[in-house]
Design a protein around this motif. Structure first.
Motif, PDB file in Angstrom:
ATOM      1  N   ALA A  71       0.830  -1.207   0.000  1.00 20.93           N
ATOM      2  CA  ALA A  71       0.000   0.000   0.000  1.00 20.93           C
ATOM      3  C   ALA A  71       0.864   1.256   0.000  1.00 20.93           C
ATOM      4  CB  ALA A  71      -0.930  -0.008   1.210  1.00 20.93           C
ATOM      5  N   GLY A  72       1.959   1.229   0.773  1.00 19.29           N
ATOM      6  CA  GLY A  72       2.862   2.385   0.787  1.00 19.29           C
ATOM      7  C   GLY A  72       3.516   2.604  -0.565  1.00 19.29           C
ATOM      8  N   ALA A  73       3.927   1.485  -1.203  1.00 23.35           N
ATOM      9  CA  ALA A  73       4.525   1.596  -2.529  1.00 23.35           C
ATOM     10  C   ALA A  73       3.512   2.123  -3.546  1.00 23.35           C
ATOM     11  CB  ALA A  73       5.053   0.241  -2.977  1.00 23.35           C
ATOM     12  N   TYR A  74       2.261   1.708  -3.385  1.00 20.86           N
ATOM     13  CA  TYR A  74       1.196   2.167  -4.284  1.00 20.86           C
ATOM     14  C   TYR A  74       1.019   3.684  -4.168  1.00 20.86           C
ATOM     15  CZ  TYR A  74      -3.381   1.990  -6.638  1.00 20.86           C
ATOM     16  OH  TYR A  74      -4.421   2.162  -7.512  1.00 20.86           O
ATOM     17  N   GLY A  82       5.349   9.351 -14.503  1.00 21.38           N
ATOM     18  CA  GLY A  82       4.764   8.463 -15.506  1.00 21.38           C
ATOM     19  C   GLY A  82       3.573   7.666 -15.017  1.00 21.38           C
ATOM     20  N   TYR A  83       3.122   7.937 -13.795  1.00 26.27           N
ATOM     21  CA  TYR A  83       2.032   7.139 -13.220  1.00 26.27           C
ATOM     22  C   TYR A  83       0.765   7.191 -14.070  1.00 26.27           C
ATOM     23  CZ  TYR A  83      -1.958   6.097 -10.229  1.00 26.27           C
ATOM     24  OH  TYR A  83      -3.136   5.607  -9.730  1.00 26.27           O
ATOM     25  N   VAL A  84       0.376   8.393 -14.523  1.00 19.57           N
ATOM     26  CA  VAL A  84      -0.898   8.519 -15.243  1.00 19.57           C
ATOM     27  C   VAL A  84      -0.878   7.789 -16.582  1.00 19.57           C
ATOM     28  CG1 VAL A  84      -1.486  10.712 -14.138  1.00 19.57           C
ATOM     29  CG2 VAL A  84      -0.166  10.717 -16.261  1.00 19.57           C
ATOM     30  N   ARG A  85       0.311   7.476 -17.094  1.00 18.89           N
ATOM     31  CA  ARG A  85       0.407   6.761 -18.373  1.00 18.89           C
ATOM     32  C   ARG A  85       0.523   5.253 -18.190  1.00 18.89           C
ATOM     33  NH1 ARG A  85       4.187  10.836 -18.811  1.00 18.89           N
ATOM     34  NH2 ARG A  85       5.904   9.325 -18.726  1.00 18.89           N
ATOM     35  N   LYS A  86       0.539   4.779 -16.925  1.00 22.44           N
ATOM     36  CA  LYS A  86       0.752   3.356 -16.662  1.00 22.44           C
ATOM     37  C   LYS A  86      -0.356   2.790 -15.782  1.00 22.44           C
ATOM     38  CE  LYS A  86       4.770   3.349 -18.811  1.00 22.44           C
ATOM     39  NZ  LYS A  86       4.971   2.599 -20.061  1.00 22.44           N
ATOM     40  N   PRO A  87      -1.521   2.479 -16.343  1.00 21.20           N
ATOM     41  CA  PRO A  87      -2.591   1.887 -15.530  1.00 21.20           C
ATOM     42  C   PRO A  87      -2.233   0.523 -14.969  1.00 21.20           C
ATOM     43  CG  PRO A  87      -3.133   1.808 -17.871  1.00 21.20           C
ATOM     44  CD  PRO A  87      -1.913   2.660 -17.750  1.00 21.20           C
ATOM     45  N   VAL A  88      -1.178  -0.105 -15.527  1.00 21.74           N
ATOM     46  CA  VAL A  88      -0.754  -1.398 -15.005  1.00 21.74           C
ATOM     47  C   VAL A  88      -0.279  -1.287 -13.554  1.00 21.74           C
ATOM     48  CG1 VAL A  88       1.649  -1.166 -15.772  1.00 21.74           C
ATOM     49  CG2 VAL A  88       0.633  -3.443 -15.545  1.00 21.74           C
ATOM     50  N   SER A  92      -1.610  -3.968 -10.888  1.00 25.12           N
ATOM     51  CA  SER A  92      -0.674  -4.836 -10.167  1.00 25.12           C
ATOM     52  C   SER A  92      -0.806  -4.667  -8.654  1.00 25.12           C
ATOM     53  CB  SER A  92       0.762  -4.533 -10.601  1.00 25.12           C
ATOM     54  OG  SER A  92       0.908  -4.704 -11.985  1.00 25.12           O
ATOM     55  N   CYS A  93      -0.872  -3.411  -8.193  1.00 23.49           N
ATOM     56  CA  CYS A  93      -0.967  -3.164  -6.755  1.00 23.49           C
ATOM     57  C   CYS A  93      -2.279  -3.680  -6.187  1.00 23.49           C
ATOM     58  CB  CYS A  93      -0.823  -1.673  -6.474  1.00 23.49           C
ATOM     59  SG  CYS A  93       0.839  -1.026  -6.777  1.00 23.49           S
ATOM     60  N   LEU A  97      -2.718  -6.508  -3.259  1.00 23.57           N
ATOM     61  CA  LEU A  97      -3.471  -6.212  -2.042  1.00 23.57           C
ATOM     62  C   LEU A  97      -4.619  -7.199  -1.856  1.00 23.57           C
ATOM     63  CD1 LEU A  97      -3.612  -2.305  -2.213  1.00 23.57           C
ATOM     64  CD2 LEU A  97      -2.293  -3.704  -0.605  1.00 23.57           C
ATOM     65  N   GLN A  98      -5.259  -7.553  -2.961  1.00 27.29           N
ATOM     66  CA  GLN A  98      -6.354  -8.518  -2.874  1.00 27.29           C
ATOM     67  C   GLN A  98      -5.854  -9.870  -2.365  1.00 27.29           C
ATOM     68  OE1 GLN A  98      -7.926 -10.011  -6.605  1.00 27.29           O
ATOM     69  NE2 GLN A  98     -10.031  -9.706  -5.860  1.00 27.29           N
ATOM     70  N   LEU A  99      -4.707 -10.325  -2.872  1.00 33.87           N
ATOM     71  CA  LEU A  99      -4.151 -11.610  -2.438  1.00 33.87           C
ATOM     72  C   LEU A  99      -3.730 -11.562  -0.976  1.00 33.87           C
ATOM     73  CD1 LEU A  99      -1.971 -12.480  -5.574  1.00 33.87           C
ATOM     74  CD2 LEU A  99      -4.153 -13.513  -4.910  1.00 33.87           C
ATOM     75  N   LEU A 100      -3.093 -10.478  -0.570  1.00 36.77           N
ATOM     76  CA  LEU A 100      -2.625 -10.368   0.812  1.00 36.77           C
ATOM     77  C   LEU A 100      -3.788 -10.303   1.799  1.00 36.77           C
ATOM     78  CD1 LEU A 100       0.281  -7.834   0.230  1.00 36.77           C
ATOM     79  CD2 LEU A 100       0.509 -10.242   0.863  1.00 36.77           C
ATOM     80  N   ILE A 101      -4.820  -9.514   1.490  1.00 38.97           N
ATOM     81  CA  ILE A 101      -5.975  -9.426   2.368  1.00 38.97           C
ATOM     82  C   ILE A 101      -6.700 -10.770   2.410  1.00 38.97           C
ATOM     83  CG2 ILE A 101      -8.233  -8.332   2.672  1.00 38.97           C
ATOM     84  CD1 ILE A 101      -5.829  -6.659   3.487  1.00 38.97           C
ATOM     85  N   GLY A 102      -6.697 -11.476   1.292  1.00 38.54           N
ATOM     86  CA  GLY A 102      -7.284 -12.806   1.284  1.00 38.54           C
ATOM     87  C   GLY A 102      -6.589 -13.726   2.267  1.00 38.54           C
TER      88      GLY A 102
END
Length: 433
Positions: A71-74, A82-88, A92-93, A97-102
């Motif tokens: 979450a901090g890295a996110y 370049g964040y706005v040009r990289k929806p990946v 990815s984040c 997060l979904q896997l970790l919370i799972g």
């Protein structure tokens, strides 16, 4: 409006700009959500040692630590240019997060099942689904949403404490509900703010569009605007119009005597007065050329008798000459020429477009103007025959016009010595005709 295709803009470049601008506006909200997520993870980290067995607590601590790191890295990634040009990055984040919370939930559920607790924490998710719907439905009304949320909290707490469940379950249920509710409040506020931005932008665009429409229609007739929008050529023929040409007497000498600012003030007063007269008498202003004012009756602006409208307009302009001179502080003299006949109108070129008229009728009107007395009107025989209002016009005169030849002209205005008798060359026309 940009064309759409299958839910996307047809132009890939437009679609890309839309995506980047949208992501740029969402950056503050992504950061808020990321920070809220980290605070919720910390809340779980503080509560777990009090409720879980050491082994289970150790596993959850590992997963929560990784969750905080991701979450901090996110949040940090949103500060990258370049964040706005990289929806990946988002994809990815969110997957991590979904896997970790799972994994955290699996450990918590195993512990609650082992102690035979009622899984109110799981049931809380169903309530949060309704909360999410309310957050969207009540967007831009945060007070109403908070009131609804307060009612839901009271009802939910009544159900939780009704059967005296295990304390660990109550804590996890509270954590689940509170964390979800906080996120829903943030979503409600975010949707409200973004909706207001979009509305304000749409309102601003409507205002600007209205200004642009008014400006375009001020320069071009409505019919011409529609043709240009459709990509058609603007070319019109008018069989019977009356062209009015007004010129200021002695303008060149006057320009040498007064300052440029004074000259502009004088011209502005003259042109504004002529514009008001044109609007009042249904006459169309074509353009100004230096100190000259060109107008047409019977063109794009409908009127009854074009000759009568032109003469009435000319008289109204002359009626304001004294006031123009008084305001400017100099003596002003005007000559007005009118000729009736066919013209061609249209728009030529792609820059600084203006609706203009062409034809011999335009040239003759300009030539006739030069024969008018100072602060008087000169009209051609064709205009005189077309008009019903001839009261002020005297006997016909034969004028030699450059490029035209001998032309029958009628004058109205201050009397000239040779205006007192009819021209012997024109015996067939009289003022009583």
């Amino acid at each position: 409006m940009q064309p759409m295709h299958k839910g996307r803009f047809a132009d890939p470049a437009v679609e890309e700009r839309f995506q980047q601008v949208g992501r740029r506006y969402r950056v503050p909200f992504v950061r808020v959500y990321g920070v809220l997520f980290m605070l919720i993870a910390l809340a779980y980290s503080v509560s777990n040692p009090l409720l879980l067995a050491p082994a289970a607590n150790a596993r959850v601590a590992v997963w929560l630590g990784l969750t905080l790191l991701v979450a901090g890295a996110y949040v940090g990634a949103t500060f990258w240019d370049g964040y706005v040009r990289k929806p990946v990055v988002d994809f990815s984040c969110l997957v991590l997060l979904q896997l970790l919370i799972g994994q955290v939930n699996v450990t918590l559920f195993e512990h609650l099942a082992n102690v035979q607790a009622h899984l109110h924490a799981v049931a809380t998710i169903n309530r949060l689904a309704v909360t999410a719907f309310a957050a969207v439905t009540l967007a831009a009304r945060p007070r109403l949403f908070l009131l609804w949320l307060g009612c839901d909290v009271l009802q939910w707490l009544g159900q939780i404490f009704a059967d005296g469940t295990f304390p660990a379950e109550i804590v996890y249920a509270l954590l689940s509900y509170v964390s979800g509710a906080v996120v829903m409040v943030a979503i409600n506020l975010a949707i409200g703010v973004s909706s207001r931005w979009a509305f304000a932008l749409a309102e601003a665009l409507d205002v600007e569009r209205g200004k642009n429409e008014a400006m375009v229609h001020n320069m071009l007739p409505a019919a011409a605007v529609e043709k240009i929008r459709d990509g058609r050529m603007v070319a019109d023929a008018y069989a019977d119009v009356s062209v009015i040409f007004i010129d200021m007497v002695g303008f060149s000498k006057l320009a040498k005597r007064v300052s440029p600012g004074h000259l502009v003030e004088l011209l502005n007063g003259f042109f504004n007065h002529a514009d008001r007269c044109a609007a009042e008498h249904g006459v169309e202003k074509v353009k100004t050329i230096g100190d000259a004012y060109l107008a047409i009756a019977g063109g794009n602006v409908a009127c009854g008798n074009s000759a009568d409208a032109a003469i009435a307009f000319a008289r109204a302009v002359l009626a304001g000459v004294d006031e123009i001179g008084r305001v400017a502080g100099v003596e002003v003299g005007l000559r007005i020429g009118i000729h009736s006949g066919p013209v061609v109108g249209g728009v030529i070129g792609a820059t600084r477009m203006a609706y203009d008229y062409w034809g011999e009728t335009m040239n003759i009107a300009a030539r006739i103007e030069s024969t008018a007395p100072v602060n008087g009107i000169a009209i051609s025989e064709r205009t005189w025959l077309r008009a019903r209002d001839r009261a002020d016009f005297g006997a016909p005169r034969s004028e030699l016009l450059k490029g035209v030849g001998d032309t029958c002209v009628f004058h109205a205005g201050p009397a000239q010595p040779d205006d007192l008798a009819p021209d012997p060359e024109l015996p067939g026309i009289s003022a009583a005709a």
